[in-house]
Design a protein around this motif. Structure first.
Motif, PDB file in Angstrom:
ATOM      1  N   TRP A 179      25.968  36.702  73.020  1.00  0.00           N
ATOM      2  CA  TRP A 179      27.327  36.219  73.299  1.00  0.00           C
ATOM      3  C   TRP A 179      28.394  36.992  72.507  1.00  0.00           C
ATOM      4  N   GLU A 180      28.035  37.584  71.374  1.00  0.00           N
ATOM      5  CA  GLU A 180      29.015  38.238  70.492  1.00  0.00           C
ATOM      6  C   GLU A 180      29.883  39.274  71.204  1.00  0.00           C
ATOM      7  N   PRO A 181      29.313  40.236  71.979  1.00  0.00           N
ATOM      8  CA  PRO A 181      30.193  41.209  72.650  1.00  0.00           C
ATOM      9  C   PRO A 181      31.140  40.543  73.648  1.00  0.00           C
ATOM     10  N   ARG A 182      30.703  39.472  74.269  1.00  0.00           N
ATOM     11  CA  ARG A 182      31.554  38.770  75.234  1.00  0.00           C
ATOM     12  C   ARG A 182      32.675  38.013  74.517  1.00  0.00           C
ATOM     13  N   ILE A 183      32.337  37.375  73.411  1.00  0.00           N
ATOM     14  CA  ILE A 183      33.341  36.641  72.629  1.00  0.00           C
ATOM     15  C   ILE A 183      34.372  37.612  72.062  1.00  0.00           C
ATOM     16  N   ALA A 184      33.928  38.809  71.676  1.00  0.00           N
ATOM     17  CA  ALA A 184      34.834  39.811  71.105  1.00  0.00           C
ATOM     18  C   ALA A 184      35.897  40.248  72.114  1.00  0.00           C
ATOM     19  N   GLN A 185      35.628  40.136  73.410  1.00  0.00           N
ATOM     20  CA  GLN A 185      36.613  40.521  74.435  1.00  0.00           C
ATOM     21  C   GLN A 185      37.741  39.493  74.547  1.00  0.00           C
ATOM     22  N   GLY A 186      37.549  38.321  74.013  1.00  0.00           N
ATOM     23  CA  GLY A 186      38.591  37.302  74.042  1.00  0.00           C
ATOM     24  C   GLY A 186      38.255  36.179  75.013  1.00  0.00           C
ATOM     25  N   ARG A 215      23.014  33.472  69.590  1.00  0.00           N
ATOM     26  CA  ARG A 215      24.421  33.847  69.520  1.00  0.00           C
ATOM     27  C   ARG A 215      24.619  35.341  69.762  1.00  0.00           C
TER      28      ARG A 215
END
Length: 172
Positions: free
Chosen positions: A119-126, A116
């Motif tokens: 993926w966290e920085p990408r998920i944080a972008q929306g 995971r």
């Protein structure tokens, strides 16, 4: 003096020249007789050439528009076209056909589904940014994402479903 002339005529060089000439004449006669023999065996007349041409001719012929068809030839006026229908792939199907190549092995800096943290920085972008990068492509410091995962035949909706599927498969 006469003895010297006789010895020069019978010298080994002269004998070799005569021997080579005799061998050449014998070889020439043998080759011409062999050529005559093979021509009579393999060329049994003009009719043979026609039967060979008949045996090796193509079994079909392309007819161009305007050419007439013979009475024994099949004529197709129009080929019916199949009706195209749209098919949509589900998120797992798109992932298994396209996304798994990179996201299954981490190729090109693609975040894998077994961790995971990448993926966290990408998920944080929306989610909208994730969709846009997946559909339009993205080049960042971590790597390269080709548009639609290099499957330009996919619809935007199919790519969105694949993104949703991948996010649902991430470990907690």
């Amino acid at each position: 003096m006469q003895q010297q002339e006789q010895s020069s005529l019978l010298s080994s060089g002269f004998i070799w020249v005569v021997f080579v000439c005799i061998v050449a004449v014998v070889f020439y006669r043998f080759a011409t007789s062999l050529d005559h023999f093979t021509n009579t065996v393999h060329n049994r007349g003009y009719d043979n050439f026609e039967t060979v041409a008949d045996r090796i001719r193509p079994f079909g012929r392309v007819k161009f528009p305007g050419e007439e068809h013979g009475p024994d030839e099949l004529k197709v006026d129009e080929v019916p076209q199949a009706e195209p229908h749209a098919t949509t792939l589900s998120g797992p199907q798109v992932f298994n056909e396209a996304c798994i190549v990179c996201h299954g092995n981490g190729i090109g800096g693609a975040p894998m589904l077994n961790a995971r943290a990448p993926w966290e920085p990408r998920i944080a972008q929306g989610i909208d940014t994730l969709y846009r990068h997946a559909i339009e492509g993205y080049t960042g410091s971590a790597g390269y994402m080709p548009p639609k995962g290099a499957r330009l035949d996919l619809s935007d909706g199919e790519v969105r479903e694949a993104v949703d599927y991948m996010l649902s498969q991430l470990p907690n």
